[in-house]
Design a protein around this motif. Structure first.
Motif, PDB file in Angstrom:
ATOM      1  N   MET A   1      -1.794  63.225  89.246  1.00 45.90           N
ATOM      2  CA  MET A   1      -1.322  64.484  89.839  1.00 45.90           C
ATOM      3  C   MET A   1      -1.042  65.493  88.728  1.00 45.90           C
ATOM      4  O   MET A   1      -0.500  65.160  87.687  1.00 45.90           O
ATOM      5  CB  MET A   1      -0.045  64.257  90.635  1.00 45.90           C
ATOM      6  CG  MET A   1      -0.296  63.883  92.076  1.00 45.90           C
ATOM      7  SD  MET A   1      -0.871  65.311  93.023  1.00 45.90           S
ATOM      8  CE  MET A   1      -0.847  64.598  94.647  1.00 45.90           C
ATOM      9  N   VAL A  31       5.914  65.955  92.438  1.00 47.14           N
ATOM     10  CA  VAL A  31       4.506  65.794  92.815  1.00 47.14           C
ATOM     11  C   VAL A  31       3.872  64.669  92.006  1.00 47.14           C
ATOM     12  O   VAL A  31       3.146  63.820  92.535  1.00 47.14           O
ATOM     13  CB  VAL A  31       3.744  67.119  92.613  1.00 47.14           C
ATOM     14  CG1 VAL A  31       2.243  66.903  92.787  1.00 47.14           C
ATOM     15  CG2 VAL A  31       4.244  68.173  93.587  1.00 47.14           C
ATOM     16  N   LYS A  95       4.386  77.643  99.459  1.00 45.71           N
ATOM     17  CA  LYS A  95       3.180  77.063  98.878  1.00 45.71           C
ATOM     18  C   LYS A  95       3.456  76.722  97.420  1.00 45.71           C
ATOM     19  O   LYS A  95       4.137  77.460  96.714  1.00 45.71           O
ATOM     20  CB  LYS A  95       2.014  78.060  98.946  1.00 45.71           C
ATOM     21  CG  LYS A  95       1.493  78.329 100.347  1.00 45.71           C
ATOM     22  CD  LYS A  95       0.536  77.250 100.798  1.00 45.71           C
ATOM     23  CE  LYS A  95      -0.161  77.633 102.102  1.00 45.71           C
ATOM     24  NZ  LYS A  95      -1.092  76.571 102.541  1.00 45.71           N
ATOM     25  N   MET A  98      -1.333  74.836  92.505  1.00 48.40           N
ATOM     26  CA  MET A  98      -1.673  73.784  91.560  1.00 48.40           C
ATOM     27  C   MET A  98      -2.729  74.302  90.588  1.00 48.40           C
ATOM     28  O   MET A  98      -3.493  75.224  90.907  1.00 48.40           O
ATOM     29  CB  MET A  98      -2.203  72.555  92.309  1.00 48.40           C
ATOM     30  CG  MET A  98      -1.253  72.054  93.407  1.00 48.40           C
ATOM     31  SD  MET A  98       0.403  71.692  92.824  1.00 48.40           S
ATOM     32  CE  MET A  98       0.083  70.203  91.875  1.00 48.40           C
ATOM     33  N   LEU A 104      -0.164  72.993  97.516  1.00 48.70           N
ATOM     34  CA  LEU A 104       0.533  72.068  98.397  1.00 48.70           C
ATOM     35  C   LEU A 104       1.457  72.846  99.332  1.00 48.70           C
ATOM     36  O   LEU A 104       2.067  73.834  98.925  1.00 48.70           O
ATOM     37  CB  LEU A 104       1.373  71.089  97.585  1.00 48.70           C
ATOM     38  CG  LEU A 104       0.638  70.007  96.781  1.00 48.70           C
ATOM     39  CD1 LEU A 104       1.643  69.195  95.987  1.00 48.70           C
ATOM     40  CD2 LEU A 104      -0.169  69.107  97.692  1.00 48.70           C
ATOM     41  N   ASP A 105       1.563  72.382 100.564  1.00 51.98           N
ATOM     42  CA  ASP A 105       2.516  72.965 101.511  1.00 51.98           C
ATOM     43  C   ASP A 105       3.854  72.257 101.372  1.00 51.98           C
ATOM     44  O   ASP A 105       3.920  71.024 101.360  1.00 51.98           O
ATOM     45  CB  ASP A 105       2.012  72.798 102.959  1.00 51.98           C
ATOM     46  CG  ASP A 105       0.948  73.816 103.311  1.00 51.98           C
ATOM     47  OD1 ASP A 105       1.107  74.974 102.905  1.00 51.98           O
ATOM     48  OD2 ASP A 105      -0.021  73.443 103.975  1.00 51.98           O
ATOM     49  N   ILE A 123       7.432  67.565 100.837  1.00 49.47           N
ATOM     50  CA  ILE A 123       6.091  67.804 100.302  1.00 49.47           C
ATOM     51  C   ILE A 123       5.087  67.237 101.294  1.00 49.47           C
ATOM     52  O   ILE A 123       5.051  66.025 101.534  1.00 49.47           O
ATOM     53  CB  ILE A 123       5.922  67.148  98.924  1.00 49.47           C
ATOM     54  CG1 ILE A 123       6.961  67.692  97.945  1.00 49.47           C
ATOM     55  CG2 ILE A 123       4.516  67.384  98.379  1.00 49.47           C
ATOM     56  CD1 ILE A 123       6.976  66.976  96.602  1.00 49.47           C
ATOM     57  N   SER A 125       1.746  66.004 102.231  1.00 48.71           N
ATOM     58  CA  SER A 125       0.612  65.479 101.486  1.00 48.71           C
ATOM     59  C   SER A 125      -0.711  66.001 102.036  1.00 48.71           C
ATOM     60  O   SER A 125      -0.968  65.898 103.239  1.00 48.71           O
ATOM     61  CB  SER A 125       0.607  63.953 101.545  1.00 48.71           C
ATOM     62  OG  SER A 125      -0.593  63.438 101.016  1.00 48.71           O
ATOM     63  N   PRO A 126      -1.578  66.550 101.169  1.00 49.56           N
ATOM     64  CA  PRO A 126      -2.889  67.006 101.645  1.00 49.56           C
ATOM     65  C   PRO A 126      -3.806  65.854 102.006  1.00 49.56           C
ATOM     66  O   PRO A 126      -4.841  66.041 102.623  1.00 49.56           O
ATOM     67  CB  PRO A 126      -3.451  67.783 100.437  1.00 49.56           C
ATOM     68  CG  PRO A 126      -2.795  67.134  99.252  1.00 49.56           C
ATOM     69  CD  PRO A 126      -1.419  66.729  99.713  1.00 49.56           C
TER      70      PRO A 126
END
Length: 402
Positions: A1, A31, A95, A98, A104-105, A123, A125-126
């Protein structure tokens, strides 16, 4: 990450730059460590920051207590909340840019406490929208039951469990199976956590009058095939969802109950008639998340079958000595665990269960019938993962009732 974060949109004076840098550092660390939530908590003589990783809260080095108001203001500005409002809870979103260009939302919640404002950042996760059903932890027969239910043209499939048990990810995985150009799918959620391409998602806005029930009524005028309701919270929503499932639609939703049989009692208590339950509900799955043993350091151990028998594992899974594993701990994990997996109770509604529901039988009577039909309890499902070496006995015992 990635660990670096682009500056937020809010302007900051020179006196605020340490706060900006500190918040960016904490978010980046969260993250990088795979945290799902960050807690910013004012205490009487200190300010505590904790990360939730694999379902467990871990305390971080504490910042100076004098930073608490500036940190709260910074987070509230980034999530478009009223920084002057400290007497009422607020919810917002932000938001997290990155380095590779994605974002990331983050979902932000504030809560006034006796010692100041507590803030929690979730957080989102996408990866959740990319999860497949076979990656969630279902046993083969459990997965087969679930897939069979969601491939029916109509009926209701319910996912139950407490907050944080992975219900939303299970629903997204089901929608991923169903999502196709020839299928019209609509969801109403609070909030819409992950964007699903090809799916019409609606975010509940209670203050504006856009409730689950209002959105559901609108969906039924939009020629839907599949409806997903984030949560059945009240009789009005439950009634519309039940009727939609009886009129040619597949309806997916969640409930907060301890196990699958309890969901039927909960719906009855809401005011849903038993005959409507048996004509609409096709399957109920309850779930929990348990930590996975680290594959690099887990240590083999042996249990006498009686220990697992006493814990509730059915006799058919007990043959001779049982070789399992226990956590150890290494540089690649936290106390012997890394990541989580689901344990599930997948209960289709059979004809015998339907008769019990019409007789307004108790939850325990329905649960006993489910056992007779081969439906494992959450405890039993977890114990199967113990003998497979996926998790530890203590982890399952801590996450489930007998």
């Amino acid at each position: 990450m990635p660990t670096s974060i682009a500056p937020g949109p809010a302007s900051s004076g020179p006196e605020d730059s340490p706060v900006v840098a500190y918040l960016d550092q904490i978010l980046a660390q969260a993250v990088r460590m795979g945290a799902s939530d960050l807690h910013f908590e004012p205490l009487e003589h200190s300010y505590r920051i904790r990360l939730r990783i694999d379902g467990e809260l871990r305390e971080m080095p504490a910042p100076a207590q004098a930073l608490k108001d500036k940190l709260a203001s910074r987070i509230k500005v980034l999530s478009h909340l009223d920084i002057a409002e400290k007497r009422l809870p607020q919810d917002g979103r932000m938001k997290l840019p990155m380095p590779e260009g994605a974002a990331l939302d983050l979902r932000v919640s504030t809560l006034p406490t006796l010692l100041g404002e507590k803030l929690v950042i979730r957080i989102l996760s996408p990866d959740a929208s990319g999860l497949r059903i076979d990656q969630l932890g279902y046993e083969e027969e459990e997965q087969s039951r679930l897939l069979n239910a969601i491939r029916q043209p109509h009926g209701m499939v319910l996912v139950t469990g407490p907050t944080g048990s992975g219900k939303t990810q299970s629903l997204y995985a089901c929608l991923k199976v169903l999502n196709a150009p020839e299928v019209n799918i609509a969801t109403v959620e609070d909030p819409c956590e992950i964007h699903l391409p090809g799916v019409n998602q609606v975010h509940v806005h209670e203050k504006a009058g856009l409730t689950f029930a209002v959105a559901l009524r609108a969906f039924l005028r939009q020629d839907p095939d599949v409806l997903m309701v984030g949560e059945v919270r009240d009789l009005e929503t439950a009634d519309i969802a039940i009727k939609a499932s009886q009129t040619g639609h597949l309806v997916l939703s969640t409930l907060h109950t301890n196990d699958a049989p309890s969901a039927l009692t909960r719906l009855r208590n809401m005011g849903i008639a038993p005959y409507n339950l048996v004509s609409s509900v096709a399957l109920i799955t309850a779930q929990r998340l348990v930590r996975r043993l680290c594959p690099h350091c887990k240590q083999a151990t042996t249990f006498a079958p009686q220990r697992l028998r006493d814990a509730g594992l059915p006799e058919r899974f007990l043959q001779g000595q049982i070789s399992t594993f226990q956590p150890v701990g290494c540089a690649q994990c936290h106390k012997g665990f890394t990541g989580r997996t689901g344990i599930f109770q997948v209960m289709p509604l059979s004809e015998m269960m339907a008769e019990l529901i019409l007789q307004e039988a108790s939850t325990s009577a329905i649960a006993q019938q489910a056992q007779r039909e081969g439906v494992l309890t959450l405890r039993q499902s977890g114990l199967r993962k113990v003998i497979q070496g996926i998790t530890s006995l203590e982890e399952v015992l801590g996450a489930t009732n007998s």
